[in-house]
Design an enzyme around this catalytic site. Structure first.
Site, PDB file in Angstrom:
ATOM      1  N   GLU A  37       0.857  -1.187   0.000  1.00 54.67           N
ATOM      2  CA  GLU A  37       0.000   0.000   0.000  1.00 54.67           C
ATOM      3  C   GLU A  37       0.887   1.229   0.000  1.00 54.67           C
ATOM      4  O   GLU A  37       1.772   1.352   0.839  1.00 54.67           O
ATOM      5  CB  GLU A  37      -0.878   0.013   1.259  1.00 54.67           C
ATOM      6  CG  GLU A  37      -1.602   1.339   1.473  1.00 54.67           C
ATOM      7  CD  GLU A  37      -2.164   1.504   2.890  1.00 54.67           C
ATOM      8  OE1 GLU A  37      -2.494   0.495   3.547  1.00 54.67           O
ATOM      9  OE2 GLU A  37      -2.270   2.668   3.331  1.00 54.67           O
ATOM     10  N   ARG A  85      -0.265  10.033   2.069  1.00 49.07           N
ATOM     11  CA  ARG A  85       0.239  11.028   3.016  1.00 49.07           C
ATOM     12  C   ARG A  85       1.311  11.899   2.384  1.00 49.07           C
ATOM     13  O   ARG A  85       1.645  12.944   2.921  1.00 49.07           O
ATOM     14  CB  ARG A  85       0.878  10.333   4.220  1.00 49.07           C
ATOM     15  CG  ARG A  85      -0.098   9.730   5.178  1.00 49.07           C
ATOM     16  CD  ARG A  85       0.660   9.056   6.303  1.00 49.07           C
ATOM     17  NE  ARG A  85      -0.233   8.296   7.134  1.00 49.07           N
ATOM     18  CZ  ARG A  85      -0.149   8.232   8.459  1.00 49.07           C
ATOM     19  NH1 ARG A  85       0.799   8.864   9.083  1.00 49.07           N
ATOM     20  NH2 ARG A  85      -1.008   7.516   9.136  1.00 49.07           N
ATOM     21  N   THR A 125      -4.801   5.975   2.723  1.00 45.86           N
ATOM     22  CA  THR A 125      -5.011   7.353   3.195  1.00 45.86           C
ATOM     23  C   THR A 125      -5.736   8.181   2.128  1.00 45.86           C
ATOM     24  O   THR A 125      -5.384   9.335   1.877  1.00 45.86           O
ATOM     25  CB  THR A 125      -3.675   8.022   3.635  1.00 45.86           C
ATOM     26  OG1 THR A 125      -2.849   7.041   4.277  1.00 45.86           O
ATOM     27  CG2 THR A 125      -3.940   9.135   4.632  1.00 45.86           C
ATOM     28  N   LYS A 175     -11.070  -1.490   7.802  1.00 40.57           N
ATOM     29  CA  LYS A 175      -9.770  -1.254   8.443  1.00 40.57           C
ATOM     30  C   LYS A 175     -10.017  -0.729   9.857  1.00 40.57           C
ATOM     31  O   LYS A 175     -10.678   0.296  10.027  1.00 40.57           O
ATOM     32  CB  LYS A 175      -9.009  -0.240   7.585  1.00 40.57           C
ATOM     33  CG  LYS A 175      -7.839   0.441   8.243  1.00 40.57           C
ATOM     34  CD  LYS A 175      -7.054   1.244   7.221  1.00 40.57           C
ATOM     35  CE  LYS A 175      -6.335   2.399   7.896  1.00 40.57           C
ATOM     36  NZ  LYS A 175      -5.050   2.709   7.279  1.00 40.57           N
TER      37      LYS A 175
HETATM   38  C1  3PG Z   1      -1.906   3.781   8.318  1.00 42.33           C
HETATM   39  O1  3PG Z   1      -1.775   4.775   7.612  1.00 42.33           O
HETATM   40  O2  3PG Z   1      -2.572   2.776   8.028  1.00 42.33           O
HETATM   41  C2  3PG Z   1      -1.280   3.791   9.643  1.00 42.33           C
HETATM   42  O3  3PG Z   1      -0.877   5.070   9.979  1.00 42.33           O
HETATM   43  C3  3PG Z   1      -0.117   2.896   9.835  1.00 42.33           C
HETATM   44  O4  3PG Z   1       0.166   3.020  11.174  1.00 42.33           O
HETATM   45  P1  3PG Z   1       1.604   2.741  11.752  1.00 42.33           P
HETATM   46  O5  3PG Z   1       2.520   3.760  11.189  1.00 42.33           O
HETATM   47  O6  3PG Z   1       1.429   2.864  13.255  1.00 42.33           O
HETATM   48  O7  3PG Z   1       1.984   1.342  11.361  1.00 42.33           O
END
Ligand code: 3PG
Length: 211
Positions: free
Chosen positions: A40, A44, A68, A128
């Site tokens: 994935e 971000r 995201t 999720k």
């Molecule tokens: C996501 O975007 O699914 C989560 O922020 C992943 O979380 P993590 O960085 O705590 O693994």
């Protein structure tokens, strides 16, 4: 709509924040060397769409999804990159419809029973659970999923998952996969630590075999 557990067959999903698209292809190869065939790329970062395009072109055996996805524009951009699935931290009916129109599986983020019900109403049977650890972790997911047993929902916890706790989630029958950045952290990606990432993937896949 096709559900995500029909295409995600491995127990762990790397959530990749890529700042520099030049890192995307070696990163995908490092994950593949560790035994993964799915990843994935999170929206971000600004480089997400370009990273997805490069991986699709250069590493065609890798199944790629976008995470995201918070706005319909991001969802359209991800779909235009040819992603095979999408995810989001929350639930937005407009985004779900965009994926349904193209018959591409999408997994909305949920944290409450009301979120779960809304997901069911919109046809999302894979959801999720985010942010998993700070929302009560395994105990919370177990309690929250219990009333929905007849819907056969399947969950992907993310947020705070590590090598140390991944099996406590995978042990739940309704959990089909866990996701997170522990497999390839933003710092490791920026530094190009490919061998370390490959090793983390191997260790996690090995660990997941214990459940
Ligand atoms: C996501 O975007 O699914 C989560 O922020 C992943 O979380 P993590 O960085 O705590 O693994």
């Amino acid at each position: 709509m096709k559900q995500l557990d029909e295409i995600l067959k491995q127990p762990v999903l790397p959530v990749l924040a890529i700042e520099d698209p030049a890192r995307a292809v070696p990163l995908a190869q490092a994950l593949m060397d560790g035994g993964l065939d799915t990843l994935e790329v999170t929206f971000r970062t600004e480089a997400a769409a370009e990273s997805l395009r490069r991986i699709r072109k250069e590493v065609p055996a890798m199944h790629v999804g976008a995470g995201t996805l918070i706005t319909p524009d991001q969802a359209r951009s991800a779909l235009d990159c040819g992603v095979e699935f999408g995810l989001a931290p929350g639930l937005d009916a407009r985004i779900i419809r965009l994926f349904q129109e193209r018959d591409i599986p999408f997994m909305p983020g949920v944290m409450t029973p009301s979120d779960i019900q809304r997901g069911i109403e919109l046809g999302c049977l894979c959801q999720k659970f985010f942010p998993a650890e700070t929302s009560g972790g395994v105990a919370q997911l177990k309690a929250m999923a219990a009333p929905f047993k007849s819907f056969k929902l399947r969950f992907c916890p993310t947020g705070g998952i590590t090598l140390a706790n991944l099996n406590s989630y995978l042990a739940l029958p309704e959990v089909f996969i866990v996701g997170g950045s522990w497999l390839a952290t933003p710092q490791q990606i920026a530094a190009g630590e490919w061998a370390r990432i490959t090793e983390q993937v191997r260790a996690s896949l090995l660990k997941a075999k214990e459940v």
